[in-house]
Design a protein around this motif. Structure first.
Motif, PDB file in Angstrom:
ATOM      1  N   ILE A 107       0.833  -1.201   0.000  1.00  0.00           N
ATOM      2  CA  ILE A 107       0.000   0.000   0.000  1.00  0.00           C
ATOM      3  C   ILE A 107       0.867   1.249   0.000  1.00  0.00           C
ATOM      4  CG2 ILE A 107      -1.673   1.317   1.351  1.00  0.00           C
ATOM      5  CD1 ILE A 107      -2.874  -1.306   2.272  1.00  0.00           C
ATOM      6  N   ASP A 108       1.909   1.235   0.814  1.00  0.00           N
ATOM      7  CA  ASP A 108       2.722   2.439   0.929  1.00  0.00           C
ATOM      8  C   ASP A 108       3.673   2.626  -0.248  1.00  0.00           C
ATOM      9  OD1 ASP A 108       3.277   4.630   2.991  1.00  0.00           O
ATOM     10  OD2 ASP A 108       5.278   4.014   2.350  1.00  0.00           O
ATOM     11  N   PHE A 109       4.195   1.529  -0.812  1.00  0.00           N
ATOM     12  CA  PHE A 109       5.242   1.664  -1.824  1.00  0.00           C
ATOM     13  C   PHE A 109       4.696   1.812  -3.252  1.00  0.00           C
ATOM     14  CE2 PHE A 109       8.937  -0.557   0.642  1.00  0.00           C
ATOM     15  CZ  PHE A 109       8.821   0.395   1.623  1.00  0.00           C
ATOM     16  N   ARG A 110       3.498   1.267  -3.547  1.00  0.00           N
ATOM     17  CA  ARG A 110       3.095   1.151  -4.948  1.00  0.00           C
ATOM     18  C   ARG A 110       3.012   2.501  -5.667  1.00  0.00           C
ATOM     19  NH1 ARG A 110      -1.328   3.008  -7.660  1.00  0.00           N
ATOM     20  NH2 ARG A 110      -1.597   1.070  -8.818  1.00  0.00           N
ATOM     21  N   SER A 111       2.544   3.542  -4.985  1.00  0.00           N
ATOM     22  CA  SER A 111       2.376   4.823  -5.671  1.00  0.00           C
ATOM     23  C   SER A 111       3.595   5.729  -5.540  1.00  0.00           C
ATOM     24  CB  SER A 111       1.143   5.551  -5.139  1.00  0.00           C
ATOM     25  OG  SER A 111       0.003   4.769  -5.371  1.00  0.00           O
ATOM     26  N   LYS A 112       4.650   5.223  -4.905  1.00  0.00           N
ATOM     27  CA  LYS A 112       5.824   6.068  -4.712  1.00  0.00           C
ATOM     28  C   LYS A 112       6.610   6.231  -6.019  1.00  0.00           C
ATOM     29  CE  LYS A 112       6.050   6.918  -0.070  1.00  0.00           C
ATOM     30  NZ  LYS A 112       4.602   6.988   0.140  1.00  0.00           N
ATOM     31  N   LEU A 113       6.426   5.306  -6.970  1.00  0.00           N
ATOM     32  CA  LEU A 113       7.068   5.438  -8.274  1.00  0.00           C
ATOM     33  C   LEU A 113       5.979   5.355  -9.338  1.00  0.00           C
ATOM     34  CD1 LEU A 113      10.198   3.103  -7.930  1.00  0.00           C
ATOM     35  CD2 LEU A 113      10.066   5.560  -7.553  1.00  0.00           C
ATOM     36  N   ALA A 114       6.196   6.041 -10.471  1.00  0.00           N
ATOM     37  CA  ALA A 114       5.152   6.104 -11.494  1.00  0.00           C
ATOM     38  C   ALA A 114       5.183   4.908 -12.436  1.00  0.00           C
ATOM     39  CB  ALA A 114       5.297   7.398 -12.287  1.00  0.00           C
ATOM     40  N   ASP A 115       6.278   4.150 -12.412  1.00  0.00           N
ATOM     41  CA  ASP A 115       6.466   3.051 -13.346  1.00  0.00           C
ATOM     42  C   ASP A 115       5.290   2.069 -13.327  1.00  0.00           C
ATOM     43  OD1 ASP A 115       8.390   1.543 -15.096  1.00  0.00           O
ATOM     44  OD2 ASP A 115       7.980   0.045 -13.536  1.00  0.00           O
ATOM     45  N   ALA A 116       4.752   1.740 -14.505  1.00  0.00           N
ATOM     46  CA  ALA A 116       3.544   0.909 -14.588  1.00  0.00           C
ATOM     47  C   ALA A 116       3.797  -0.514 -14.086  1.00  0.00           C
ATOM     48  CB  ALA A 116       3.037   0.871 -16.027  1.00  0.00           C
ATOM     49  N   ARG A 117       4.979  -1.055 -14.435  1.00  0.00           N
ATOM     50  CA  ARG A 117       5.258  -2.423 -14.010  1.00  0.00           C
ATOM     51  C   ARG A 117       5.428  -2.513 -12.496  1.00  0.00           C
ATOM     52  NH1 ARG A 117       9.863  -5.025 -17.416  1.00  0.00           N
ATOM     53  NH2 ARG A 117      10.832  -3.396 -16.204  1.00  0.00           N
TER      54      ARG A 117
END
Lengths: 381, 523
Positions: A107-117
């Protein structure tokens, strides 16, 4: 210090509190797990994923404490149960643990980078973790009815004779599926309440299907239970004796798990609520009334948990290897003093917790929409 | 295939996962207070830069907090999975602070941390500040209850052995809560957390100052870190001394091992600054000693001796022989619970029952133990001297270094002479890992120093383990190693990335588009 409550009453209260805490966990954290479990189904693009995740974003952490508190309460109030369940189910517990460790990270890490993969990977892990946790909890409850293969040495050292795959018996798997259906229903009702647009629309269908499935599986489980060997205490019982699980005799009797409902018919209330809750949740979901649907889903969850607790009463953890070594609420509890201290702590702090949790949910009221998460790319999950 | 030892593997697993968890905890403790201080300044001065500071450091706090929560669950699980006998033997006492921690502290910090991130525009300024303080309060209260639990393992007060249930039970909860060891540990540990948080902010701020980026932001953060850090670094040393004093009253063997004091010397004992402990010959070579100092630290007097390791082994020898009496009585009571003579005998020797169990953990039946078995068991009460000696010295050395560093940082900040002291800024930036090293070493001193006991004098570690197979534990241990290593890489990557990007990546004051983002909603 004189203890103003007798041992028997305290043990009963703590059995009830334990059930309440488990129900609290299932209601509060259950929808987080359910949302995670259906993430890939209800949310098809990044904005929708963020809608679903941000609907639980600010609250999952507080909700998870119900689980941690449940563990702590078992440790303090029923140390033998804590020791037996956690060490006996060693591999299963580490799987559960894994699902709980990855969740905050996802939950915390997924949106920290924009990369789709990067995002797709975390989303898949989160979803699998949610489903796996729901399945494992159900399988664990199912195995309580079947009994676990453990016994005690005469210095009360627990010896466990089973492995992980022994847990995957047909009845336990049925309970696992029922648990998955239940938490998917609950998660869907939350999404119906907290989101709008396509996510809410898909969640509505998930709810209708999973609630229907839950009702069928719950009924099937009840019918199965009637034919299963239940456990019953056959020796004289002193509910105020020191906790020692080797002091009693236990027999296995077919259908004994349902005897509580003929002995105390009022307990039928639990399974009734367990059936009516999901059905009403469907009715309100059909009319797109998220709040009422969520409420009925929560009631259904509570009904199901209490059904399991009532059926097992007074057993906490039966042993199929040595039935007389089974743990019951009468012989696996802490001392009278500890039960009382813990009761005081709960009476003082749980209302405070409920108060500020209620306040936080009120502050966070309102729907999370796609437009809203697009506006706040930096700031939300 | 050789037999895998499940106890050894469980110890390795618990030790590694605890050290790993303790990478995140101190930063949460310290940073939560620093956030609360920064936001208080914002509310008092109404200057947006302080809000932006709160939010930027809050973002890093969030990454760390998620890891702390995730790895903390592991600790609670492991008592049950790997230390089942421990759990049932002392759950009556040990479970209480853990459960109260959940009720009183963990609920508080976890419920409000969501609002800290997501409540900026849903709450008034005052309300949000209140939420931030509650997060800080919750995480610190959490540490209090955990250390009450841990303090009881070091100094098991307020409990007695019940032969009917074959376990320890509470006699006085207030003795458990107000355990002096627990209280000393609590203040020392949270202060260490404040040092970690302060060095974290100081180091990253120094990095910005060196790169000439975000200057206004960095100078203010630097100032907060310097002043909070100076107070924290002073108290961590003073309170660590208190912790050492408490240990010397109760865990004499731990203190003797830390000091590598093989023989009791005439008081006041001298303090060994440097030396190479040799466990085989039981001497400390190349020792550099300061007269009187150890006696003063450990006994706060000039005439009380600090007992040496060999003398304490003799004491343990006696206690084992006495404990065997209790053990013998217990065996009788198991089959004849009404035997009055056995009860009296158990009562008379029960304080040393744990020492008889040392024989059990060596695989010897206490009822048939020979003199040699007993002497060997007594020698097993010595924890690893070299490891403790060095861990302690490096920790203390770092503690004093932090005082100097923060004092100088305070001076630099007060004089606003950042340009003239670029070398110091480089030093401060590179000191980032040091407080973690000190904190982990502190944990090692506390927990390795407790060995061979899981509960000092009550239950040997060896006996506390679950009856699980070595293969199972090896499986979970390998799983942890792989999984935690992956998480560590991702966590450090994100931390460094966000720290390097700095506060501009984040909707801070200034540009109009970013303004809009703030007035919308954001953590």
């Amino acid at each position: 210090m004189n203890i103003p409550l007798d041992y028997e009453t305290l043990r009963l209260i703590w059995w009830l509190l334990l059930t309440v805490l488990i129900a609290g966990f299932a209601v509060m954290d259950g929808f987080d797990l359910g949302v995670a479990g259906q993430l890939l189904i209800v949310a098809r693009n990044d904005d929708q994923r963020r809608v679903a995740i941000n609907s639980i974003g600010p609250v999952w952490d507080g909700n998870q404490v119900w689980f941690i508190l449940g563990g702590g309460a078992v440790f303090a109030a029923f140390p033998l149960l804590y020791a037996a369940a956690f060490s006996g189910l060693y591999a299963a517990m580490f799987l559960v643990l894994l699902t709980f460790i990855v969740r905050p990270v996802c939950i915390d890490f997924r949106s920290k980078l924009a990369d789709a993969r990067w995002r797709a990977t975390w989303d898949s892990i989160l979803s699998i973790a949610g489903l796996l946790a729901a399945l494992l909890f159900g399988v664990a409850i199912g195995n309580l009815f079947l009994g676990l293969p453990f016994h005690f040495t005469d210095e009360l050292r627990l010896v466990y004779a089973g492995g992980f795959f022994g847990l995957l018996q047909p009845f336990a798997l049925l309970c696992g599926l029922a648990s998955v259906a239940m938490l998917l229903m609950h998660g869907a009702s939350w999404l119906l309440l907290k989101t709008a647009g396509e996510v809410a629309e898909r969640a509505r269908w998930v709810l209708l299907v999973s609630a229907g499935l839950l009702v069928v599986l719950f009924a099937l489980g009840g019918a199965w239970l009637a034919h299963l060997d239940g456990y019953t205490i056959t020796s004289a019982l002193n509910p105020s004796a020191p906790s020692n699980p080797l002091a009693k005799q236990v027999a296995r009797v077919p259908g004994a798990w349902l005897s509580v409902y003929t002995l105390h018919p009022w307990t039928l209330l639990a399974p009734i609520v367990g059936f009516i809750g999901p059905l009403l949740a469907c009715v309100w979901a059909w009319r797109r009334r998220g709040g009422l649907s969520f409420l009925c889903s929560a009631l259904g969850v509570i009904g199901v948990i209490f059904t399991a607790a009532f059926s097992l009463f007074p057993f906490l953890l039966p042993s199929d290897l040595d039935p007389s070594a089974s743990l019951t609420l009468w012989d696996a509890s802490s001392s009278q003093r500890t039960l009382f201290i813990m009761l005081v702590a709960v009476v003082v702090f749980l209302p405070i917790v409920l108060l500020y949790t209620g306040w936080v949910f009120r502050v966070l009221r309102g729907k999370v929409t796609e437009a809203y998460v697009r506006e706040h790319k930096q700031s939300l999950y | 295939m050789t037999e895998l030892d499940p106890v050894l593997l469980s110890r390795i697993q618990f030790g590694l996962t605890a050290l790993y968890h303790f990478l995140f905890v101190p930063l949460t403790l310290g940073l939560s207070f620093i956030l609360a201080i920064m936001e208080s300044v914002y509310v008092m001065t109404n200057r947006p830069i302080w809000r932006d500071m709160t939010r930027f450091w809050g973002k890093l706090f969030g990454i760390n907090f998620a890891m702390g929560v995730a790895t903390g669950i592991t600790m609670e699980f492991q008592f049950g999975t790997n230390w089942a006998y421990y759990s049932q033997y002392v759950g009556d006492i040990f479970g209480v602070p853990l459960a109260i921690e959940g009720l009183m502290a963990f609920f508080l910090e976890s419920t409000f941390v969501g609002l800290f991130f997501f409540g900026w525009n849903r709450l008034s300024k005052g309300q949000h500040l209140g939420v931030t303080w509650l997060v800080a309060l919750g995480s610190n209260l959490s540490a209090l209850w955990i250390l009450i639990a841990n303090g009881w393992m070091q100094n098991p007060v307020g409990a007695h052995f019940n032969y009917q249930t074959l376990r320890m039970e509470v006699t006085s909860i207030s003795a458990v809560i107000f355990n002096p060891v627990a209280q000393a540990k609590f203040v020392h540990t949270v202060s260490a957390g404040y040092v970690v948080g302060s060095v974290f902010v100081l180091a990253i701020s120094s990095y910005y100052l060196l790169r000439n980026r975000h200057l206004a932001f960095a100078k203010r953060s630097f100032a907060v870190a310097a002043s909070f850090g100076l107070a924290a670094a002073l108290s961590v040393v003073v309170l660590g001394d208190e912790s050492g004093y408490e240990a010397s009253l109760n865990q004499k063997m731990k203190v003797a091992a830390i000091e590598a004091e093989w023989q009791t010397t005439a008081p006041p004992a001298s303090f060994t600054v440097f030396g190479i402990p040799d466990a085989k010959d039981q001497v400390t070579r190349y020792a550099l000693r300061i007269p009187w100092l150890l006696g003063l630290i450990a006994t706060r007097s000039l005439d009380t001796p600090v007992p040496g390791i060999n003398n304490l082994v003799q004491v343990a020898d006696g206690r084992i022989r006495d404990g065997i009496q209790a053990y013998r009585a217990l065996i009788i009571l198991r089959t004849h619970p009404e035997d009055a003579a056995a009860r009296t005998q158990l009562q008379a020797h029960v304080d040393n029952l744990g020492y008889a169990l040392l024989l059990r953990s060596a695989g010897v039946d206490p009822l048939t133990a020979s003199d040699k078995d007993i002497q060997q068991a007594a020698r097993s009460t010595v924890p690893p001297v070299g490891l403790l000696f060095w861990s302690f010295r490096v920790m203390v050395g770092l503690g004093f270094l932090f005082i100097l560093m923060f004092a100088f940082a305070f001076y630099v900040s007060a004089r606003q002479s950042f340009e003239r002291h670029r070398k110091f800024l480089v030093l401060a930036a590179f000191s980032l890992p040091l407080p973690w090293i000190a904190a982990e070493l502190g944990w090692i001193v506390a927990e390795v120093g407790r060995q061979p006991w899981v509960i000092d004098g009550v239950l040997p570690t060896q006996l506390g383990a679950s009856s699980v197979s070595g293969g199972q534990v090896l499986g979970s241990l390998i799983g942890f190693l792989l999984f935690y290593s992956t998480l560590a890489v991702v966590d450090i990557y994100l931390m460094l990335r966000y720290a390097r990007l700095g506060p501009d990546t984040y909707p801070a004051g200034g540009k109009s588009t970013q303004r809009a983002a703030i007035t919308g909603d954001s953590p």
